[in-house]
Design an enzyme around this catalytic site. Structure first.
Site, PDB file in Angstrom:
ATOM      1  CE1 TYR A 146      -3.913   1.961  -0.033  1.00 17.23           C
ATOM      2  CE2 TYR A 146      -3.443   2.584   2.227  1.00 17.23           C
ATOM      3  CZ  TYR A 146      -4.194   2.724   1.076  1.00 17.23           C
ATOM      4  OH  TYR A 146      -5.228   3.624   1.034  1.00 17.23           O
TER       5      TYR A 146
ATOM      6  CE  LYS B 148      -7.768   2.873  -0.400  1.00 14.95           C
ATOM      7  NZ  LYS B 148      -7.795   3.408   0.966  1.00 14.95           N
TER       8      LYS B 148
END
Length: 589
Positions: free
Chosen positions: A112, A189
């Protein structure tokens, strides 16, 4: 797109006892969701024709993770580590998530922010295999079929799709317009939805809406893989968005729709238009606002203060800044007898035009910014800075000196703009300043926590948008909370998967905020030196509690389409969670 589970309708979306499949041999080994690699037991090797296609030894998942971690550690740079993990994701989903769970703190910045942003910037160079659904404007008339076919071809029924994450890539992770490369944020996500929230990875769809790009570097790059056009004008853009939303409503009746990294004006308009039509959520507006509000509530709780008494300055009035402002305003109004308009006066926004006030022409402001435009008579006595503008402008330092904020939040992506003078002026006006430099990735933070602690002489309560190490003032040590949306949106999504609310409302988000704040180590121990948010290692358990709060509130408000007795909520939530473990395979002809 993420490989979907080949199953019949009887398969439980949580931790399956077994999975039916007709795949054998190399086809089975090439299915990332079903592949066990060296962990296939002897009976399945015989049943599925794998003898001779695998080395003789049979490994446990733990042994596979140990091998994969050694390979991971041989990658010298973060981007190469990201590439290794993406390759593993394509080969074996159980091993991928098992490895991440065992090294969560170390690997989260790789999968991420900040490393995923670097990968997205280089998407057309790093591309190896498509993952996600690419909906480009020239195929606008066929959106519904493209979405539907990408699910049905994997023998998954559309009603089994729980969650869709979609981006148009306009404002990716603080690095701006990235065109088709934004598909990487939809995939990332969803990885966190599974890793931190237990959402089944075979029941989700990552989507990129390729509506062109205004990034000249991409447009002039011969290797750019997206639609080589400027972004669509408003009319065509919103027609395209509407086609997409109606396709989701028609084909995926149970899906929770998550919007990610849209530009400020588009994000707000889209959310306002569709939030009363289906269960939908914008992470940059609602998720960022929710996790920031939870952190502030924790900071106020540990220092015995009330939200209504705070003076709040937000530096950066883009999607995240407005989302935080909206959440704070609603919370202040909820916590007091103030109207929404009165509560909004507690918030001062500073953007590229300086302090937002009523003398600034409306055409220079978005609708979200206009809601926080202060009357000029409140600031007319201030000394404005010299400007080429035809209206008075006020810098962040001017605002800090005059407003004397107790809370300072940064969402500007303007690194190192909070100087010692600014922070010292703030600290002079309150006992325990709440200072949140939230811009990410790390290099874009408005100030370093170590400097903030030094400049406030150890008084500040800090949360950041990217991970920072603990810091010290004299002999005292301070844990720095990472104010990351990943603490809140996986739990919200899990709750929606379980009870399938018809809408996502402010009451549901407020329930999530309260649940997250309750799990603050600083609050639990009444110690401001501890983190305002839970440890990342505890995030999955926190997601359970947030999901339970969502289910309870949705049931209370009559929004839940799946009815669950109050004493069964936690069990239903835990039962719905997918865990990375190998389950037996059954052959079907």
């Amino acid at each position: 797109m993420s490989p979907l589970l080949l199953h019949d309708a009887s398969v439980d979306p949580g931790n399956n006892k077994s999975i039916r499949t007709k795949l054998t041999g190399e086809l089975l080994l090439n299915n990332a969701f079903l592949n066990k690699g060296s962990a296939f037991p002897e009976n399945e090797r015989k049943l599925f024709g794998l003898i001779g296609l695998l080395p003789y030894s049979i490994n446990t998942l733990e042994e596979q993770c140990q091998r994969a971690y050694k390979q991971y550690c041989q990658c010298p740079e973060p981007l190469l580590k990201n590439s290794f993990l993406q390759s593993l994701h394509e080969q074996n989903e159980v091993l991928f998530y098992g490895l991440l769970e065992r090294h969560l703190r170390e690997m989260l910045p790789i999968i991420y922010t900040p490393t995923e942003g670097e990968y997205i910037e280089r998407y057309s160079y790093e591309f190896r295999k498509p993952r996600g659904v690419y909906l480009t404007y020239p195929v606008a008339n066929d959106i519904e079929n493209l979405l539907y076919n990408n699910v049905v071809k994997n023998n998954t029924h559309p009603k089994d799709i729980d969650l869709i994450v979609v981006t148009d890539s306009e404002e990716i992770l603080g690095i701006g317009d990235q065109g088709v490369g934004g598909v990487g944020i939809s995939v990332a996500k969803l990885v966190l939805y599974t890793l931190l929230g237990g959402v089944h990875p075979g029941r989700v769809i990552p989507v990129v809406l390729d509506v062109g790009t205004n990034n000249e570097k991409l447009l002039n790059d011969p290797l750019y893989m997206g639609w080589r056009r400027k972004r669509l004008p408003p009319k065509e853009y919103y027609e395209f968005i509407d086609r997409f939303v109606q396709s989701v409503r028609n084909k995926f009746p149970n899906a929770y729709l998550h919007w990610e990294d849209f530009g400020l004006s588009n994000a707000r308009k889209i959310l306002d238009k569709y939030q009363d039509q289906l269960c939908t959520f914008n992470d940059d507006i609602q998720g960022t606002g929710a996790v920031t509000l939870a952190s502030i509530i924790a900071a106020l709780e540990v220092t015995d203060r009330k939200l209504v008494d705070q003076r709040i300055v937000i530096f950066g009035a883009g999607t995240a800044g407005i989302g935080i402002s909206d959440q704070l305003t609603a919370a202040i109004a909820r916590d007091s007898n103030l109207s929404m308009e009165e509560a909004a006066r507690k918030v001062w926004l500073v953007d590229k035009v300086g302090l937002i006030h009523e003398r600034i022409p409306q055409e220079k402001l978005s609708s979200g910014q206009s809601n926080y435009s202060h009357p000029f008579d409140e600031i007319s006595s201030w000394k404005s800075i010299s400007s080429a503008q035809d209206f008075p402008t006020y810098s962040l330092l001017d605002v800090v000196k005059n407003v004397k904020p107790t809370i300072l939040i940064g969402t500007s992506t303007a690194p190192n703009t909070w100087t010692q003078e600014i922070i010292e002026n703030m600290a002079a006006g309150c006992e325990f300043p709440i200072v949140f430099p939230l811009s990410n990735p790390t290099r874009l933070a408005e100030a370093k926590p170590s400097d903030i602690i030094t400049w406030t002489k150890g008084k500040a309560l800090i949360a950041t948008g990217s991970p920072f190490p603990d810091t010290k003032w004299e002999e005292e040590s301070f844990e720095i909370a990472e104010c990351n949306n990943s603490f809140v949106y996986p739990g919200i999504g899990l709750g929606c998967v379980v009870c399938k609310p018809s809408l996502m409302t402010d009451d549901l988000i407020w329930a999530a905020v309260q649940s997250l704040a309750e799990h603050s180590p600083a609050v639990k121990n009444k110690n401001r030196h501890l983190s305002l948010l839970p440890r990342i290692e505890d995030s999955k358990e926190v997601s359970v509690m947030i999901a339970c709060a969502i289910v309870r509130e949705a049931t209370k408000k009559g929004l839940a389409r799946v009815k669950i007795a109050s004493d069964e909520i936690e069990k239903k939530v835990r039962d719905a969670m997918w865990n990375p473990e190998y389950v037996p395979l059954e052959y079907i002809d």
